[in-house]
Structure formats: C-alpha cells, structure tokens
Design an enzyme around this catalytic site. Structure first.
Site, short mmCIF file in Angstrom:
data_model
loop_
_atom_site.label_atom_id
_atom_site.label_comp_id
_atom_site.label_asym_id
_atom_site.label_seq_id
_atom_site.Cartn_x
_atom_site.Cartn_y
_atom_site.Cartn_z
N ARG A 13 72.05 27.87 17.77
CA ARG A 13 71.61 27.05 18.96
C ARG A 13 69.92 26.86 18.60
NH1 ARG A 13 72.86 30.99 23.18
NH2 ARG A 13 71.78 29.75 24.87
N LYS A 55 63.83 29.41 31.04
CA LYS A 55 63.96 27.95 31.91
C LYS A 55 64.69 28.45 33.28
CE LYS A 55 65.93 25.61 28.64
NZ LYS A 55 66.12 26.71 27.61
N ARG A 79 76.88 36.25 28.04
CA ARG A 79 77.41 34.88 27.54
C ARG A 79 78.21 34.76 25.97
NH1 ARG A 79 73.24 30.34 29.26
NH2 ARG A 79 73.88 29.57 27.10
N ARG A 125 68.27 16.85 26.14
CA ARG A 125 68.12 17.63 25.01
C ARG A 125 68.22 16.86 23.79
NH1 ARG A 125 70.75 22.72 27.34
NH2 ARG A 125 70.74 24.28 25.77
N ARG A 136 70.44 39.23 26.99
CA ARG A 136 70.54 38.45 28.48
C ARG A 136 71.92 38.76 29.02
NH1 ARG A 136 69.64 32.22 28.75
NH2 ARG A 136 71.54 31.97 27.23
#
Ligand code: ADP
Ligand code: AMP
Length: 217
Positions: A171, A13, A160, A88, A127
């Site tokens: 998650r 996203k 992160r 969400r 990431r």
C-alpha cells in the site's frame, strides 16, 4: 466547506477526520470505509472491490468516482463534506474537478498530512478499529481504556486484514506511485497545505483547525 485529507496510509487521516467532522459538522466521505462496508454486506460493489483491497491495490477509478459522486450529491444540501482517501489518482482528481464543476461547488482545502515511512509502518501494523462505529485506535500510541474495547461505543476492536506487514508495504508503494503526484496537482491549484503528521494527535488537530478557522469567511 469542502475539504480533502491527503496523505499515505497510516498518516492519521481517519483519526483527524473523526475530530474534524464533529467540530465542523461535515459529512464524512471515506472511500475505504464505504468499500469495507460493501464487502461486509456482500453487495456487488463489495464483490468487485474485495480482491484489490486484499492485495493492497487500488480499486478501479470508475468504481470509486461513481461512489463519491453519489455521496457528494447527497451532502450538497448540508454544510459541507470531508473527503478521506479520495482522490487517490490524478484521474480521480480530474473526475472530481468535473463533478464539482457540474454541481457548482469548489474545493476549499487539501490538507496533506506528511509522515515518514518507518512511522507509517508502526502505525498501520498496530492499528485497531472498532467493528461497530469505526473509531481508530493504536495498541501503543492511542490505546483504548480497556483492551480491545471501543471507548466510544463499547464495540469490539479488530485488526484490518490489509494492515499486515506485507500488505502495508504494497500500500505504501502504491501511494508513492499513484497518489503522491496529487501533491503537485493540488499545489498547482494553490489548494494544498502540508501539515507535519509526526506530532501528537492533538497538536495536528489544533494546526488543522487553525488553518480552517483562519480562512473561514
Ligand atoms: P489513515 O486514516 O491515514 O490511514 P489512521 O487515522 O487510521 O490513518 O491512523 C493510523 C494509526 O495511527 C491508527 O492506529 C491511529 O490510532 C494512529 N495514529 C494516528 N495519528 C497518530 C499520531 N499523530 N501519532 C501516533 N499515532 C497516530
Ligand atoms: P483506506 O481505508 O483509505 O486505507 O483504503 C483501504 C483500501 O480501499 C485501499 O487500499 C484501496 O484498495 C481501497 N480504496 C479506498 N479508497 C480508494 C480510492 N479512492 N481509489 C481506489 N481504491 C481505494
């Protein structure tokens, strides 16, 4: 133009948003980024959100809805907005409908990026994000020209905290339980388009642009 990017963590996203906001001149509203900035600045909002985010759980609806409402008011005077990471939960989606109705605005598209779970884990654990401008990279799939240095601004790249394997697993479970029901919610409103997110970044971008360009007046 008012667009929502919907999809599990790691679907791409943020990567697509970066390109879309630039091409269509949209205001970018990413609740995850807003919350991370609040934590960085040590604000009361950051203090409220931190514990939830570290565990990979959702921050309470009333906190995020308040943030988005404020940001939408600011962006109403501009060309449009792209929401990333919000809503969400179904409760957030209902609140968004109410806010938009009050403001006399309507959603144009909900773009659902679909990616299988194994790929999501690989994307999230690899990431890297720029500390300065927030640009997204991946150690294998989308690596910067110079290791750990942002191509766009020269900033330092970091991992992160919630991209550790344990938190990623939580998650993804939270997404399935609390966010996935939004697919049916927006399908009922005939607003959703599902895009195959297992393709190359550029191919996904082209597909989204084709959708947005087709339906522009
Ligand atoms: P999200 O915002 O949905 O959580 P990101 O845009 O941050 O996801 O992407 C997660 C990771 O996957 C990043 O490291 C990014 O560089 C990488 N990525 C994004 N899109 C693709 C893709 N189509 N193929 C491979 N890797 C991708
Ligand atoms: P993201 O950057 O979208 O991956 O979000 C990172 C974290 O921020 C999530 O795991 C949640 O803890 C929190 N968060 C972001 N957006 C929301 C939202 N709309 N509702 C609740 N929590 C959120």
């Amino acid at each position: 133009m008012l667009i929502i990017l919907l999809g599990p963590p790691g679907a791409g996203k943020g990567t697509q948003a970066e390109r879309l906001v630039s091409k269509y001149n949209l205001d970018y509203i990413a609740t995850g980024d807003i919350l991370r900035n609040a934590i960085k600045s040590g604000s009361p909002l950051g203090k409220q959100a931190r514990g939830y985010m570290e565990k990979g759980q959702l921050v309470p609806d009333e906190i995020v809805v308040g943030i988005v409402k404020e940001r939408l008011m600011e962006s109403a005077s501009r060309g449009g907005a792209l929401l990333d990471g919000f809503p969400r939960t179904v409760a957030q989606a209902r609140s968004l409908d109410d806010v938009l109705q009050e403001m006399g605005l309507k959603l144009d598209h909900v773009i659902h990026i679909e990616v299988e779970e194994e790929e999501l884990i690989a994307r999230l654990t690899g990431r890297r994000v720029c500390r300065d401008c927030g640009a997204n990279y991946h150690i294998k799939f989308n690596s910067p020209k110079v290791r750990n240095v942002c191509d766009q601004c020269g900033g330092e790249l970091y991992q992160r905290e919630d991209d550790s394997l344990a938190t990623v697993t939580e998650r993804l479970a939270v997404y399935k339980k609390q966010t996935e029901p939004l697919i049916d919610y927006y399908a009922a409103q005939k607003l959703i388009t599902t895009i195959n997110g297992n393709q190359e970044i550029d191919a996904i971008f082209t597909e989204i642009c084709t959708l947005l360009d087709q339906q522009k007046p």
